[in-house]
Design a protein around this motif. Sequence first.
Motif, short mmCIF file in Angstrom:
data_model
loop_
_atom_site.label_atom_id
_atom_site.label_comp_id
_atom_site.label_asym_id
_atom_site.label_seq_id
_atom_site.Cartn_x
_atom_site.Cartn_y
_atom_site.Cartn_z
N VAL A 290 65.78 61.84 56.99
CA VAL A 290 65.32 62.98 56.20
C VAL A 290 64.53 63.96 57.06
CG1 VAL A 290 63.89 63.70 54.25
CG2 VAL A 290 65.29 61.64 54.07
N MET A 291 63.64 63.45 57.90
CA MET A 291 62.80 64.32 58.72
C MET A 291 63.62 65.06 59.78
SD MET A 291 59.25 62.20 59.19
CE MET A 291 58.52 63.54 60.11
N ILE A 292 64.63 64.41 60.34
CA ILE A 292 65.49 65.07 61.33
C ILE A 292 66.18 66.27 60.68
CG2 ILE A 292 67.60 64.81 62.72
CD1 ILE A 292 66.81 61.83 63.02
N PHE A 293 66.77 66.04 59.54
CA PHE A 293 67.51 67.10 58.85
C PHE A 293 66.57 68.21 58.37
CE2 PHE A 293 69.51 68.88 54.98
CZ PHE A 293 70.67 69.38 55.56
N GLY A 294 65.44 67.81 57.79
CA GLY A 294 64.50 68.79 57.26
C GLY A 294 63.94 69.71 58.33
N THR A 295 63.62 69.17 59.51
CA THR A 295 63.09 69.99 60.59
C THR A 295 64.14 70.98 61.09
OG1 THR A 295 61.68 68.13 61.26
CG2 THR A 295 61.95 69.91 62.84
N ALA A 296 65.38 70.54 61.18
CA ALA A 296 66.46 71.44 61.60
C ALA A 296 66.67 72.56 60.59
CB ALA A 296 67.74 70.65 61.81
N VAL A 297 66.60 72.25 59.30
CA VAL A 297 66.77 73.26 58.26
C VAL A 297 65.66 74.31 58.35
CG1 VAL A 297 66.65 73.65 55.76
CG2 VAL A 297 68.07 71.82 56.68
N ALA A 298 64.42 73.87 58.61
CA ALA A 298 63.31 74.81 58.79
C ALA A 298 63.59 75.76 59.95
CB ALA A 298 62.01 74.06 59.01
N GLY A 299 64.20 75.24 61.02
CA GLY A 299 64.57 76.08 62.15
C GLY A 299 65.57 77.16 61.76
#
Length: 401
Positions: A290-299
């Motif tokens: 979840v954190m991997i995907f969420g951080t990329a989405v924020a980018g």
Amino acid sequence: MKKLVQLYMNSYRGLSTEAWLLALVMLINRTGSMVIPFLSMYMASELHFSKAQVGMVLGCFGLGSVCGSWLGGWLTDRLGNFRVQATSLLLAVPIFIILPQFRTFESLAGMIFLLTLVADTFRPANSVAVARYAKPENLTKAYSLNRMAVNLGFSVGPALGGFLAMISYSWIFYGNAIAALSAAVVFIIFFRNRKPRSTAPLQQKEEKIITKNDRNAYRDVPFIVFNVFCCLFSMAFFQLLSTVPLYYKEVIQLSEVQIGMLLGFNGFSIVVFEMLLVHGVERRFSPRQVMIFGTAVAGISYFMLSIPLGIAWLYFAMFVLCVGEMLTLPFTATISASRATPNTQGAYMGFNSLAFAAANIFSPYLGTYVAAHFGYQTLWFGTAGLLIFTSIGFSWILKKM
């Protein structure tokens, strides 16, 4: 629609009464969150500070936040979360009231440091309180509920602050003071005689709370590396509170009311969707995924800012940023609390809060420097790239943890 409502209700099921009360206190406190999103505009428009001065004052904001986060964790392990939270809220009130009287660069920088030093001792103490009062199986939900309260307040605060700023910027400081006092009164009434579901011994002068079975948060190497990536995430994400409002004002030429509504939309989106999203993903995916995907989405959301397509596009970019935030921040608190022992919860939560606070020392200055010397386009590309790098970093360190 009925299924959606049912799913929304299920996401709250099982939370303790104390978790709801803590969320209520947080809601009242954050309803006054008017100063932070308008601070950069206040300094630029009202006080006529340069971008470099704006960045340095916001850096003092971050420095005070770092010191407050460390102090809050240290005090919580010794005095308990109730005393620390109540004292922090009460002491913040007079500081907010007198802050508009300090209008020079040096005096305002000092007062902003003092304000965040006092106010941010509240954060690790509150995080520990959530962990102590929540049921173990609902810890992530309890943190998400607390964040929902933060963001519900943040959806109201900037919108209200935008209207108050049209009258006078001083009113946003007075609004924050009223909210802090109200939160303190409600907190003391509800929690002065409540006992937590789980307890940790307070450190006595003649005792050591750290045993051979307890990790030391500041020597736990994987946790230190994890917090470095949390700091990088925060440096990028919290451009939202420093350079993004300036970009809206200077480049897009939005009014204070429009900026307040746009920033408030961030909080509103999180209120509506976070509990649903967390409830859905925590059953299907690991915190690492979840954190991997969420951080990329924020980018991706910051990359979108580099494409000027009007006000509707700005709202869409803000919503994408909200999704990334909702998929990342609740799980950082869960991972920190889970890695700690009852004796070291204050230190672990304080260290994690410190990681986010530390970014505020460098983030505003770097953001305003890049914007002033290289332009906002470069800033948004760099911010997006940093978040993609951080996503890869989370993938690596969480696999080891």
